[in-house]
Scaffold this motif. Structure first.
Motif, mmCIF file in Angstrom:
data_model
loop_
_atom_site.group_PDB
_atom_site.id
_atom_site.type_symbol
_atom_site.label_atom_id
_atom_site.label_comp_id
_atom_site.label_asym_id
_atom_site.label_seq_id
_atom_site.Cartn_x
_atom_site.Cartn_y
_atom_site.Cartn_z
ATOM 1 N N LYS A 49 39.364 51.333 33.842
ATOM 2 C CA LYS A 49 38.380 50.317 34.199
ATOM 3 C C LYS A 49 37.974 49.508 32.971
ATOM 4 C CE LYS A 49 35.370 51.449 37.214
ATOM 5 N NZ LYS A 49 34.209 52.074 37.925
ATOM 6 N N THR A 50 37.911 50.152 31.823
ATOM 7 C CA THR A 50 37.567 49.445 30.585
ATOM 8 C C THR A 50 38.672 48.477 30.188
ATOM 9 O OG1 THR A 50 36.281 51.350 29.831
ATOM 10 C CG2 THR A 50 36.914 49.731 28.174
ATOM 11 N N VAL A 51 39.930 48.886 30.387
ATOM 12 C CA VAL A 51 41.062 48.008 30.070
ATOM 13 C C VAL A 51 40.994 46.738 30.917
ATOM 14 C CG1 VAL A 51 43.568 47.789 30.086
ATOM 15 C CG2 VAL A 51 42.516 49.937 29.360
ATOM 16 N N VAL A 52 40.706 46.909 32.204
ATOM 17 C CA VAL A 52 40.593 45.756 33.092
ATOM 18 C C VAL A 52 39.391 44.899 32.711
ATOM 19 C CG1 VAL A 52 40.220 45.034 35.482
ATOM 20 C CG2 VAL A 52 41.747 46.942 34.989
ATOM 21 N N SER A 53 38.285 45.545 32.408
ATOM 22 C CA SER A 53 37.070 44.807 32.061
ATOM 23 C C SER A 53 37.263 43.965 30.811
ATOM 24 C CB SER A 53 35.908 45.790 31.848
ATOM 25 O OG SER A 53 35.656 46.544 33.012
ATOM 26 N N ALA A 54 38.038 44.467 29.858
ATOM 27 C CA ALA A 54 38.283 43.720 28.625
ATOM 28 C C ALA A 54 39.018 42.410 28.925
ATOM 29 C CB ALA A 54 39.095 44.567 27.654
ATOM 30 N N MET B 240 41.005 35.226 40.488
ATOM 31 C CA MET B 240 41.924 35.614 41.560
ATOM 32 C C MET B 240 43.310 35.936 41.023
ATOM 33 S SD MET B 240 40.819 32.772 44.412
ATOM 34 C CE MET B 240 42.164 33.226 45.514
ATOM 35 N N THR B 241 43.668 35.324 39.901
ATOM 36 C CA THR B 241 44.999 35.549 39.335
ATOM 37 C C THR B 241 45.152 36.965 38.790
ATOM 38 O OG1 THR B 241 45.140 33.212 38.716
ATOM 39 C CG2 THR B 241 46.665 34.715 37.627
ATOM 40 N N ILE B 242 44.092 37.523 38.219
ATOM 41 C CA ILE B 242 44.197 38.823 37.551
ATOM 42 C C ILE B 242 44.588 39.953 38.509
ATOM 43 C CG2 ILE B 242 42.901 40.598 36.294
ATOM 44 C CD1 ILE B 242 41.534 38.415 34.755
ATOM 45 N N PRO B 243 43.907 40.136 39.662
ATOM 46 C CA PRO B 243 44.367 41.218 40.551
ATOM 47 C C PRO B 243 45.781 41.000 41.074
ATOM 48 C CG PRO B 243 42.681 39.871 41.617
ATOM 49 C CD PRO B 243 42.687 39.499 40.178
ATOM 50 N N LEU B 244 46.153 39.744 41.320
ATOM 51 C CA LEU B 244 47.530 39.471 41.743
ATOM 52 C C LEU B 244 48.516 39.850 40.652
ATOM 53 C CD1 LEU B 244 47.116 36.021 43.545
ATOM 54 C CD2 LEU B 244 47.548 38.238 44.604
ATOM 55 N N ALA C 49 30.390 35.917 42.444
ATOM 56 C CA ALA C 49 30.785 36.889 43.466
ATOM 57 C C ALA C 49 32.295 37.106 43.456
ATOM 58 C CB ALA C 49 30.328 36.408 44.844
ATOM 59 N N MET C 50 33.051 36.036 43.280
ATOM 60 C CA MET C 50 34.504 36.157 43.232
ATOM 61 C C MET C 50 34.949 36.994 42.043
ATOM 62 S SD MET C 50 37.360 35.537 44.677
ATOM 63 C CE MET C 50 36.914 34.282 45.892
ATOM 64 N N CYS C 51 34.275 36.810 40.900
ATOM 65 C CA CYS C 51 34.614 37.602 39.714
ATOM 66 C C CYS C 51 34.380 39.087 39.954
ATOM 67 C CB CYS C 51 33.799 37.119 38.517
ATOM 68 S SG CYS C 51 34.342 35.553 37.815
ATOM 69 N N VAL C 52 33.256 39.402 40.578
ATOM 70 C CA VAL C 52 32.940 40.812 40.846
ATOM 71 C C VAL C 52 33.961 41.411 41.805
ATOM 72 C CG1 VAL C 52 31.250 42.375 41.871
ATOM 73 C CG2 VAL C 52 30.482 40.520 40.383
ATOM 74 N N VAL C 53 34.272 40.677 42.876
ATOM 75 C CA VAL C 53 35.235 41.179 43.865
ATOM 76 C C VAL C 53 36.615 41.366 43.234
ATOM 77 C CG1 VAL C 53 36.473 40.593 45.990
ATOM 78 C CG2 VAL C 53 34.005 40.210 45.839
ATOM 79 N N CYS C 54 37.055 40.366 42.462
ATOM 80 C CA CYS C 54 38.375 40.452 41.829
ATOM 81 C C CYS C 54 38.419 41.553 40.776
ATOM 82 C CB CYS C 54 38.743 39.112 41.205
ATOM 83 S SG CYS C 54 39.060 37.806 42.403
ATOM 84 N N TRP C 55 37.299 41.765 40.081
ATOM 85 C CA TRP C 55 37.245 42.856 39.103
ATOM 86 C C TRP C 55 37.362 44.209 39.796
ATOM 87 C CZ3 TRP C 55 33.242 46.578 38.466
ATOM 88 C CH2 TRP C 55 33.392 47.394 37.331
ATOM 89 N N LEU C 56 36.651 44.385 40.904
ATOM 90 C CA LEU C 56 36.721 45.642 41.642
ATOM 91 C C LEU C 56 38.141 45.883 42.175
ATOM 92 C CD1 LEU C 56 33.358 45.475 43.639
ATOM 93 C CD2 LEU C 56 33.895 46.989 41.727
ATOM 94 N N CYS D 40 40.453 46.756 39.240
ATOM 95 C CA CYS D 40 40.239 48.142 38.793
ATOM 96 C C CYS D 40 40.905 49.127 39.738
ATOM 97 C CB CYS D 40 38.740 48.433 38.700
ATOM 98 S SG CYS D 40 37.887 47.596 37.340
ATOM 99 N N ARG D 41 40.778 48.884 41.022
ATOM 100 C CA ARG D 41 41.383 49.787 42.008
ATOM 101 C C ARG D 41 42.908 49.783 41.898
ATOM 102 N NH1 ARG D 41 39.335 52.313 46.361
ATOM 103 N NH2 ARG D 41 40.710 52.842 48.093
ATOM 104 N N ILE D 42 43.484 48.588 41.752
ATOM 105 C CA ILE D 42 44.939 48.480 41.635
ATOM 106 C C ILE D 42 45.422 49.154 40.354
ATOM 107 C CG2 ILE D 42 46.866 46.870 41.308
ATOM 108 C CD1 ILE D 42 45.338 44.884 43.062
ATOM 109 N N TYR D 43 44.737 48.869 39.251
ATOM 110 C CA TYR D 43 45.175 49.383 37.946
ATOM 111 C C TYR D 43 45.022 50.895 37.856
ATOM 112 C CZ TYR D 43 46.052 49.279 32.915
ATOM 113 O OH TYR D 43 46.580 49.447 31.665
#
Length: 215
Positions: A75-80, A131-135, A197-204, A207-210
């Protein structure tokens, strides 16, 4: 977190530093020479693109395999990555603020309008790159980039098609843009809330994917 940010900033400096200054100079010269404010507002796009390009560098260096051995959570890696994206887009927005008086002197565009235009572009880019990051985590950098370009093309085509209609969707769209122009404060508040809101959703989602990926 600081170490992860330093690692990405070091890569940006080694790989994109020359390109960074070249694009900065080119956009500034083109904006001044052509008297087009759009060149000043698009720096956030370039800076966000640099962050997305880091995923390709990470894949080439097998960074995720190495990161899994570090004493940091996934989660920290994604957050960075999200934090770095925010910092880079903010840097582009600061550049557009600095160039707003230049646009006023060259084009005659009011400084307030330049700032609001830059803010709107920045918020849209925040949504786009978020949106690009989770994809990217799910399908890889190349497929994610292609998917987002296709999505933007469809969205842009849909807006143009709706705007060309005499009534119905066209009337609603024109009324929406008119309301944004006459009531910028509530309009930008809504767009800002949507971006957050989009940032929070995409971050979650990221994190789940990673966290489920195996390296």
């Amino acid at each position: 977190m600081i170490g992860l940010l330093k690692k990405d900033l070091f890569i940006l400096r080694k790989v994109y530093m020359k390109n960074f200054f070249l694009v900065l100079a080119l956009y500034t010269v083109l904006g001044v020479a052509l008297k087009m404010n759009s060149f000043f507002t698009l720096m956030s796009w370039m800076y966000g693109f640099y962050v997305v390009s880091l995923f390709s560098v990470d894949n080439a260096c097998h960074w995720d395999f190495y990161a899994a051995t570090l004493p940091v959570s996934r989660k920290t890696v994604v957050s960075a990555k999200f934090l770095l994206l925010g910092l880079c887009i903010a840097a582009g927005f600061v550049y557009s603020l600095i160039m707003a008086p230049v646009a006023h002197l060259l084009i005659g565009e009011p400084i307030t309008e330049s700032i609001l235009a830059s803010l709107l572009v920045t918020l849209i880019l925040v949504i786009y790159f978020a949106m690009t990051i989770p994809l990217t985590y799910a399908f890889g950098p190349d497929k994610a980039r292609s998917a987002m370009l296709l999505l933007m093309g469809l969205a842009g085509g849909g807006i143009l098609a709706a705007a060309s209609l005499g009534g119905g969707a066209g009337a609603v769209l024109m009324a929406l843009f008119g309301w944004m122009e006459t009531s910028p404060v509530p309009g930008f508040a809504i767009v800002s809330a949507a971006a957050a809101a989009m940032c929070v959703v995409c971050w979650l989602i990221s994190c789940r994917i990673y966290e489920r990926k195996e390296f």
